[in-house]
Design an enzyme around this catalytic site. Structure first.
Site, PDB file in Angstrom:
ATOM      1  N   ARG A 103       0.060   3.458   5.151  1.00 47.55           N
ATOM      2  CA  ARG A 103      -1.244   4.033   4.771  1.00 47.55           C
ATOM      3  C   ARG A 103      -2.252   3.523   5.791  1.00 47.55           C
ATOM      4  NH1 ARG A 103      -4.284   4.608  -1.001  1.00 47.55           N
ATOM      5  NH2 ARG A 103      -2.783   6.319  -1.054  1.00 47.55           N
ATOM      6  N   HIS A 130      -2.075  13.637   2.982  1.00 47.19           N
ATOM      7  CA  HIS A 130      -1.551  12.806   1.891  1.00 47.19           C
ATOM      8  C   HIS A 130      -0.355  13.545   1.277  1.00 47.19           C
ATOM      9  CE1 HIS A 130      -1.248   9.751  -0.986  1.00 47.19           C
ATOM     10  NE2 HIS A 130      -2.298   9.964  -1.742  1.00 47.19           N
ATOM     11  N   GLN A 133       1.325  12.715  -2.286  1.00 50.20           N
ATOM     12  CA  GLN A 133       0.599  13.158  -3.479  1.00 50.20           C
ATOM     13  C   GLN A 133       0.962  14.597  -3.812  1.00 50.20           C
ATOM     14  OE1 GLN A 133      -1.743  11.273  -5.441  1.00 50.20           O
ATOM     15  NE2 GLN A 133      -1.279  12.994  -6.800  1.00 50.20           N
ATOM     16  N   ASP A 217     -11.100  16.301  -5.452  1.00 47.29           N
ATOM     17  CA  ASP A 217     -10.905  14.920  -5.008  1.00 47.29           C
ATOM     18  C   ASP A 217     -12.291  14.331  -4.746  1.00 47.29           C
ATOM     19  OD1 ASP A 217      -9.755  12.565  -4.058  1.00 47.29           O
ATOM     20  OD2 ASP A 217      -9.211  13.391  -2.097  1.00 47.29           O
ATOM     21  N   CYS A 257      -6.049  13.655  -7.590  1.00 45.35           N
ATOM     22  CA  CYS A 257      -5.081  12.624  -7.166  1.00 45.35           C
ATOM     23  C   CYS A 257      -5.456  11.239  -7.680  1.00 45.35           C
ATOM     24  CB  CYS A 257      -4.931  12.634  -5.654  1.00 45.35           C
ATOM     25  SG  CYS A 257      -6.430  12.172  -4.757  1.00 45.35           S
ATOM     26  N   ARG A 285       4.135  10.391  -9.290  1.00 46.69           N
ATOM     27  CA  ARG A 285       4.277   9.771  -7.970  1.00 46.69           C
ATOM     28  C   ARG A 285       5.593   8.998  -7.921  1.00 46.69           C
ATOM     29  NH1 ARG A 285      -0.299   8.856  -4.847  1.00 46.69           N
ATOM     30  NH2 ARG A 285       1.241   8.204  -3.311  1.00 46.69           N
TER      31      ARG A 285
HETATM   32  N1  NVA Z   1      -9.248  11.532  -0.244  1.00 47.10           N
HETATM   33  C1  NVA Z   1      -9.039  10.244  -0.847  1.00 47.10           C
HETATM   34  C2  NVA Z   1      -7.705  10.185  -1.527  1.00 47.10           C
HETATM   35  C3  NVA Z   1      -7.386   8.885  -2.213  1.00 47.10           C
HETATM   36  C4  NVA Z   1      -6.029   8.832  -2.804  1.00 47.10           C
HETATM   37  C5  NVA Z   1      -9.149   9.166   0.216  1.00 47.10           C
HETATM   38  O1  NVA Z   1      -8.634   9.375   1.317  1.00 47.10           O
HETATM   39  O2  NVA Z   1      -9.754   8.139  -0.048  1.00 47.10           O
HETATM   40  N1   CP Z   2      -3.691   9.012  -5.373  1.00 46.11           N
HETATM   41  C1   CP Z   2      -3.463   7.897  -4.679  1.00 46.11           C
HETATM   42  O1   CP Z   2      -2.873   7.922  -3.582  1.00 46.11           O
HETATM   43  O2   CP Z   2      -3.896   6.748  -5.272  1.00 46.11           O
HETATM   44  P1   CP Z   2      -3.967   5.295  -4.645  1.00 46.11           P
HETATM   45  O3   CP Z   2      -5.069   5.311  -3.617  1.00 46.11           O
HETATM   46  O4   CP Z   2      -4.267   4.406  -5.806  1.00 46.11           O
HETATM   47  O5   CP Z   2      -2.645   4.965  -4.003  1.00 46.11           O
END
Ligand code: NVA
Ligand code: CP
Length: 304
Positions: A103, A130, A133, A217, A257, A285
C-alpha cells in the site's frame, strides 16, 4: 510464470469471475468450520506506507487461516523508509517471502517493485487504484443481487483510486458505469481511456437514475489531508443521501469501501439503511482476497 495483481486489468474477465465464485465457496467453507490450509509455510510481506484497518486485517487473517503467515512492514521500521531503493527491496523480499502486498502513494512505485520482484506483487491501494476492494465489491454485489453483467452502477463523488478501479471493473465485469464528480475531480484520463462503458456526468441524481448499485468514497483520500477543506466546498451537493438514492432502482444497494464520513460523502440515513451492504462488503475483503491469494500462490512451492 508469476502473476501480479496491480490493477483489475492484470486478470482476465474469466479469472475475475472465477475469483467471485471461489470467494463465495471459501466463505461457505469457513462458515462451516472447514479447515483449508493451501498456503502452509507460505509468507506474505505487507508493506504499508499508508494507514489501514481492513486491508491489513483481512490479508493477515487470510494468511493465518490458510496456514501461512503475514508480516506487517511499516516505513518507520524498515530500510525502505530510510531510502533503500524499491528495486533492491523487491529483490531482497523475493528471496524470503512468497508474495508481497504493497500500500503506497505513487502507482509507479508498485510497478517498479513488481518489475524487480520474482514473487507475485499485490496492490493493497495506490493513489491510482484499489483493485482488492473491487474483488470484495463484486463478490458482494453477486451475493446480494446475482451477476452484475448488464447492470448500471453510479459512482458519485471523487474520481479517485476507487473510481479508477470501478472503471476497470465496468469493462471486466461488463456493467455500465455512470460517474458524477465535480469539475476538476474527474477520474484519471488514461484510466478512462481504458474503460469501455463509462459515462461522465456532473449531476448525482442523473447518475443514480435507475441504477442498480450506488457507490461513493471519501472526498479527501489519504495523502490529500491538506486539501480537505477545499474539497468539502467542491463536493457540496455530492452527498449520497436519501434524495439521491430515491432516483435509483427501488432494490438498488449502496456500497462504500470505508472508512466513511457520515454527513459528507454519505448521509447516516443511507449508510445505516437496509439498502447499505457496507458491512458485508468489508467482510468480503477476507474471502475475496483468500481467493486471490490461492489463485496467485497455491501452485507456488513452499520453499524456493
Ligand atoms: N480513496 C480512499 C480509499 C481508502 C480505502 C483513499 O485512498 O484514502
Ligand atoms: N477499504 C479499505 O481499504 O480500508 P482500509 O484503509 O482500512 O484498509
Amino acid at each position: 510464470m508469476i502473476r501480479h495483481f496491480l490493477t483489475l486489468m492484470d486478470l482476465s474477465s474469466e479469472e475475475l469471475l472465477g475469483l467471485i465464485h471461489r470467494g463465495i465457496e471459501l466463505k461457505a467453507m469457513r462458515a462451516a468450520g472447514r479447515l483449508h490450509e493451501p498456503l502452509k509455510n507460505r509468507v506474505l510481506a505487507m508493506v504499508f506506507e499508508k494507514s489501514s484497518t481492513r486491508t491489513r486485517v483481512s490479508f493477515e487473517a487470510a494468511m493465518a487461516e490458510f496456514g501461512g503467515q503475514a508480516m506487517f512492514l511499516s516505513p518507520r521500521d524498515t530500510q525502505l523508509g530510510r531510502g533503500e531503493p524499491v528495486e533492491d527491496t523487491a529483490r531482497v523480499l523475493s528471496r524470503m517471502v512468497h508474495a508481497i502486498m504493497v500500500r503506497t502513494y505513487e502507482h509507479e512505485k508498485i510497478e517498479l517493485l513488481a518489475d524487480y520482484a520474482s514473487v507475485p506483487v499485490i496492490n493493497g491501494l495506490t493513489d491510482l487504484h484499489h483493485p482488492c476492494q473491487l474483488l470484495a465489491d463484486m463478490q458482494t454485489y453477486h451475493e446480494h443481487r446475482g451477476p452484475i453483467r448488464g447492470k448500471t452502477v453510479a459512482w458519485i463523488g471523487d474520481g479517485n483510486n476507487m473510481c479508477n478501479s470501478y472503471i476497470h471493473a465496468s469493462r471486466q465485469y461488463g456493467f455500465t458505469l455512470r460517474v458524477a464528480s465535480p469539475q476538476g475531480y474527474d477520474p484519471e484520463p488514461d484510466v478512462l481511456a481504458e474503460g469501455t462503458r463509462v459515462e461522465l456526468l456532473r449531476d448525482p441524481d442523473k447518475a443514480a437514475a435507475n441504477a442498480d448499485l450506488v457507490v461513493t468514497d471519501v472526498w479527501a483520500s489519504m495523502g490529500q489531508e491538506q486539501e480537505a477543506r477545499a474539497r468539502q466546498e467542491a463536493f457540496a451537493g455530492f452527498e449520497v443521501n436519501e434524495a439521491v438514492m430515491a432516483h435509483a432502482k427501488s432494490d438498488a444497494i449502496f456500497m462504500h469501501c470505508l472508512p466513511a464520513h457520515r454527513g459528507e460523502e454519505v448521509s447516516a440515513g443511507v449508510i445505516d439503511s437496509p439498502q447499505s451492504v457496507v458491512w458485508d462488503e468489508a467482510g468480503n475483503r477476507l474471502h475475496a482476497q483468500k481467493a486471490l491469494l490461492e489463485f496467485l500462490l497455491a501452485g507456488a512451492p513452499a520453499a524456493r
